[in-house]
Design an enzyme around this catalytic site. Structure first.
Site: not given
Length: 183
Positions: A111-113
């Site tokens: 996840v790219c957060l």
């Protein structure tokens, strides 16, 4: 003087264990903080949390998001959370178990957060992460992608992106990649 504290601590532990029960496991500061965070969760109605290993293992849990708007309306997406003993000084490890066509989630579930990486601060909590994940589904970000192909389609052809998302969520193929049904 330090020995006195050590002896006093041992006496307390012995007294606590003298009731014939198993020894009491001492919680790490990370476990204590996570317990507090979970007790204070204010989840959106579209999100459920579960503990697949039982309530005794708070450090590993799952959150299932069911977006009620946007491209991913009607889908169900499960994320695993692995929290280290050094939480909140270290962000939890979050992965998406559901294979999803999304610019900010790759096909391996990473996840790219930003708050899970460079913008993590100890004042943030599990609630903040869950709201961030919900935001990814209502407003996918094509400017900071993990899935570059999905980001390019979102940026250049939003109608095609919508069709691809619906195909993937229905259990179809997008660009030779099969996605299990997640509706």
């Amino acid at each position: 003087m330090i020995n006195l504290f050590k002896i006093k601590g041992q006496k307390k532990e012995e007294a606590a264990n003298s009731n014939g029960g198993p020894p009491v496991k001492k919680q790490s500061p990370g476990e204590l903080r996570l317990h507090k965070d979970i007790a204070e969760l204010n989840l959106p109605k579209t999100t459920k949390i579960s503990f697949p290993n039982g309530k005794d293992d708070l450090m590993n849990f799952e959150a299932t998001l069911r977006p009620d708007e946007g491209y991913y309306l009607g889908g169900a997406f499960t994320f695993t959370f692995q929290v280290s003993a050094s939480y909140p000084h270290e962000a939890p490890k979050v992965k998406c178990k559901t294979k999803v066509y999304h610019p900010n989630i790759d096909l391996e579930g990473n996840v790219c957060l930003n708050i899970l990486r460079e913008d993590w601060k100890p004042v943030l909590n599990i609630n903040t992460i869950i709201y961030g994940l919900n935001l990814l589904f209502s407003q996918p970000n094509d400017e900071d992608p993990l899935n570059h192909e999905a980001a390019a389609v979102l940026r250049d052809n939003p109608q095609k992106f919508q069709r691809n998302v619906q195909t993937a969520m229905s259990g179809g193929y997008v660009d030779n990649t099969h996605f299990p049904r997640c509706k």
